[in-house]
Scaffold this motif. Structure first.
Motif, PDB file in Angstrom:
ATOM      1  N   LEU A 396       9.157  44.522  98.715  1.00  0.00           N
ATOM      2  CA  LEU A 396      10.364  45.003  98.517  1.00  0.00           C
ATOM      3  C   LEU A 396      11.480  44.324  97.783  1.00  0.00           C
ATOM      4  N   GLY A 397      11.120  42.775  97.524  1.00  0.00           N
ATOM      5  CA  GLY A 397      12.055  41.879  96.606  1.00  0.00           C
ATOM      6  C   GLY A 397      12.129  42.452  95.283  1.00  0.00           C
ATOM      7  N   ASP A 398      10.855  43.194  94.758  1.00  0.00           N
ATOM      8  CA  ASP A 398      10.856  43.858  93.321  1.00  0.00           C
ATOM      9  C   ASP A 398      11.986  44.530  93.151  1.00  0.00           C
ATOM     10  N   LEU A 399      11.974  45.290  94.178  1.00  0.00           N
ATOM     11  CA  LEU A 399      13.196  46.621  93.983  1.00  0.00           C
ATOM     12  C   LEU A 399      14.620  45.887  94.037  1.00  0.00           C
ATOM     13  N   LEU A 400      14.763  44.912  95.012  1.00  0.00           N
ATOM     14  CA  LEU A 400      16.145  44.342  94.953  1.00  0.00           C
ATOM     15  C   LEU A 400      16.477  43.326  94.058  1.00  0.00           C
ATOM     16  N   ALA A 401      15.300  42.863  93.314  1.00  0.00           N
ATOM     17  CA  ALA A 401      15.588  42.152  92.010  1.00  0.00           C
ATOM     18  C   ALA A 401      16.260  42.865  90.831  1.00  0.00           C
ATOM     19  N   GLU A 402      16.392  44.205  91.154  1.00  0.00           N
ATOM     20  CA  GLU A 402      16.789  44.964  90.266  1.00  0.00           C
ATOM     21  C   GLU A 402      18.444  45.162  90.351  1.00  0.00           C
ATOM     22  N   GLY A 403      18.977  44.402  91.480  1.00  0.00           N
ATOM     23  CA  GLY A 403      20.365  44.597  91.926  1.00  0.00           C
ATOM     24  C   GLY A 403      20.654  45.726  92.766  1.00  0.00           C
ATOM     25  N   THR A 404      21.586  45.493  93.501  1.00  0.00           N
ATOM     26  CA  THR A 404      21.681  46.594  94.779  1.00  0.00           C
ATOM     27  C   THR A 404      22.109  47.978  94.135  1.00  0.00           C
ATOM     28  N   GLU A 405      22.894  47.970  92.846  1.00  0.00           N
ATOM     29  CA  GLU A 405      23.099  49.319  92.475  1.00  0.00           C
ATOM     30  C   GLU A 405      21.898  50.343  92.069  1.00  0.00           C
ATOM     31  N   ILE A 406      20.892  49.771  91.363  1.00  0.00           N
ATOM     32  CA  ILE A 406      20.027  50.426  91.040  1.00  0.00           C
ATOM     33  C   ILE A 406      18.869  50.540  92.257  1.00  0.00           C
ATOM     34  N   ALA A 407      18.773  49.359  92.957  1.00  0.00           N
ATOM     35  CA  ALA A 407      17.948  49.494  94.445  1.00  0.00           C
ATOM     36  C   ALA A 407      18.472  50.780  95.111  1.00  0.00           C
ATOM     37  N   ALA A 408      19.721  50.895  95.302  1.00  0.00           N
ATOM     38  CA  ALA A 408      20.292  51.810  96.095  1.00  0.00           C
ATOM     39  C   ALA A 408      20.025  53.173  95.508  1.00  0.00           C
ATOM     40  N   ARG A 409      20.066  53.312  94.192  1.00  0.00           N
ATOM     41  CA  ARG A 409      19.733  54.784  93.782  1.00  0.00           C
ATOM     42  C   ARG A 409      18.315  54.948  93.803  1.00  0.00           C
ATOM     43  N   LYS A 410      17.317  54.092  94.000  1.00  0.00           N
ATOM     44  CA  LYS A 410      16.075  54.284  94.245  1.00  0.00           C
ATOM     45  C   LYS A 410      15.690  54.632  95.712  1.00  0.00           C
ATOM     46  N   ILE A 411      16.519  54.135  96.261  1.00  0.00           N
ATOM     47  CA  ILE A 411      16.291  54.235  97.947  1.00  0.00           C
ATOM     48  C   ILE A 411      16.833  55.499  98.263  1.00  0.00           C
ATOM     49  N   GLY A 412      17.753  55.905  97.682  1.00  0.00           N
ATOM     50  CA  GLY A 412      18.508  57.401  97.863  1.00  0.00           C
ATOM     51  C   GLY A 412      19.086  57.610  99.210  1.00  0.00           C
ATOM     52  N   LYS A 413      19.117  58.733  99.644  1.00  0.00           N
ATOM     53  CA  LYS A 413      19.518  58.942 101.192  1.00  0.00           C
ATOM     54  C   LYS A 413      20.845  58.148 101.437  1.00  0.00           C
TER      55      LYS A 413
END
Ligand code: SF4
Length: 421
Positions: A396-413
């Motif tokens: 999950l750290g790999d996703l969060l290492a993109e920053g919260t804005e990009i991570a939130a877009r990828k998580i969606g919902k």
């Protein structure tokens, strides 16, 4: 011209060419220094629409007008580039000793363009500059890098502004670390250095900054040494964390990803608690008698912490403590050490952890996503582990290492509404 070396170093990492610009006095009068220089070169040199992690981005490091003169507060330096975290203007400043050493090495600023084919570092010393191979430094923590460069160049007084493994892995919260514990933290500028294959800038100099009134400055410095206790004792005693209880009282302490402004565990993470429990020493910046920096060295227990990486300050305690619902200072000190060793901003990484915690509590992330971590607010062990995972881009750290804005877009919902930087 007083107050300046009169030289700006330009480095083209693509070609390996180094040139020295000697701007006219009018340039210095108009842009003054520090972030004035950063703004000037970024606005002039970064093309519109540039990708922050592409060679076309420009990285500027500069001292302020007073950086390197012998008086308290004159240790700070600034870094700037287009930000890989926000996509906008990126700037961060840090304390310690690097800025003063860089200025005494004979330069007011360095402007770095392009990308090196192989890892390199920049060595500036007494008006000279050269690029050297950093193949052997790549992958090193900040402490290993500092030791290796000092040993290679044979001088333990060399000061470094460097990235850790997170900058190399283009973690978007990566920062530039001076002297292991002083961070030019914000806006992801360590990832810009990583993208350019630039591991560090090492500086050593013996040239004093020319002063218009040296005796007047000495008198002022003496006055500050004699009187700082009247004005700044609390800063020395409690550090920047000394204001935490007041902020909590006023409802302004970031709590559980900013859902609240008051934290029930504030008295366990405030400056007084830090002083009375795990504080082992205080540290300082160049020429400053106040010594507001915290040092925490923990030899045993759940969280072992190396005091060479300093200790947590207010922003770090707010980010990893109250904002993650955590009142365990030892865990916060461990997260701080990890961030300084890998070279990431404690604020933005703390916000990424608290963002993930809120997503987890709302069911947007599950244990399948977290690698089994129970990410409820207040879980100190999970906070420390997720911090390490972000630094190493693991799970999950790999996703969060993109920053919260990009991570939130990828998580969606609807995760965007929990995303803060
Ligand atoms: S030790 Fe503290 S007060 Fe002194 S220059 Fe550094 S940050 Fe400022």
């Amino acid at each position: 011209m007083y107050g300046y070396a009169g030289k700006i170093l330009h480095v083209n990492l693509t070609t390996g060419q180094l040139t020295i610009e000697e701007p006219p006095e009018s340039f210095y009068r108009r842009y003054v220094g520090g972030n004035g220089f950063v703004a000037y070169y970024l606005l002039k040199e970064v093309p519109k629409g540039a990708d922050p992690l592409a060679p076309e981005n420009v990285l500027v490091m500069a001292g302020g007008t007073m950086t390197g003169i012998p008086i308290a507060g004159a240790g700070r330096s600034v870094v700037g580039a287009k930000s890989p975290l926000t996509g906008g203007y990126g700037e961060a400043d840090g304390g310690g000793f690097f800025g003063a050493e860089f200025r005494r090495a004979g330069f007011d600023a360095v402007v770095v363009k392009g990308k090196s084919a192989r890892p390199v570092y920049l060595w500036v010393h007494d008006g000279q500059a050269e690029l050297r191979s950093a193949d052997h430094l790549w992958g090193m923590t900040t402490m290993d890098c500092q030791q290796a460069v000092r040993s290679e160049l044979g001088d333990d007084n060399i000061r470094l502004a460097m990235i850790g493994p997170s900058g190399e892995k283009l973690v978007r919260q990566a920062c530039v670390i001076n002297d292991l514990k002083h961070a030019a933290g914000r806006t992801g500028l360590g990832a810009v250095m990583g993208a350019k294959n630039l591991k560090c800038i090492a500086a050593r100099g013996h040239t004093a900054i020319p002063l218009a009134d040296p005796e007047g400055l000495r008198e002022l410095a003496r006055w500050m040494v004699e009187h700082w206790k009247d004005k700044a004792w609390q800063l020395h005693d409690l550090g920047t964390d000394g204001g935490l209880l007041g902020l909590n009282e006023a409802g302004q302490l970031p709590t559980r990803n900013f859902q609240d402004g008051q934290f029930e565990g504030a008295d366990k993470i405030c400056g007084e608690a830090l002083r009375d429990t795990i504080l082992t020493d205080r540290g300082s910046c160049y020429a400053c008698p106040i010594s507001c920096k915290r040092v925490v060295d923990l030899k045993d227990g759940d969280f072992v912490v190396d005091g060479n990486y300093g200790g947590p300050e207010y922003e770090t305690i707010g980010a990893f403590g109250s904002n993650c619902g955590i009142d365990d200072l030892r865990a916060i000190a461990k997260a701080n050490e990890t961030c300084n060793a890998y070279g990431v901003d404690t604020i933005s990484v703390g916000m990424a952890v608290s963002f993930a915690m809120e997503c987890y509590e709302h069911g947007l992330l599950t244990k399948d996503d977290t690698g089994g971590l129970d990410l409820r607010f207040g879980n100190a062990g999970a906070m420390v582990e997720l911090t390490r995972m972000i630094c190493q881009r693991e799970g999950l750290g790999d996703l969060l290492a993109e920053g919260t804005e990009i991570a939130a877009r990828k998580i969606g919902k609807g995760a965007e509404k929990y995303a803060l930087n």
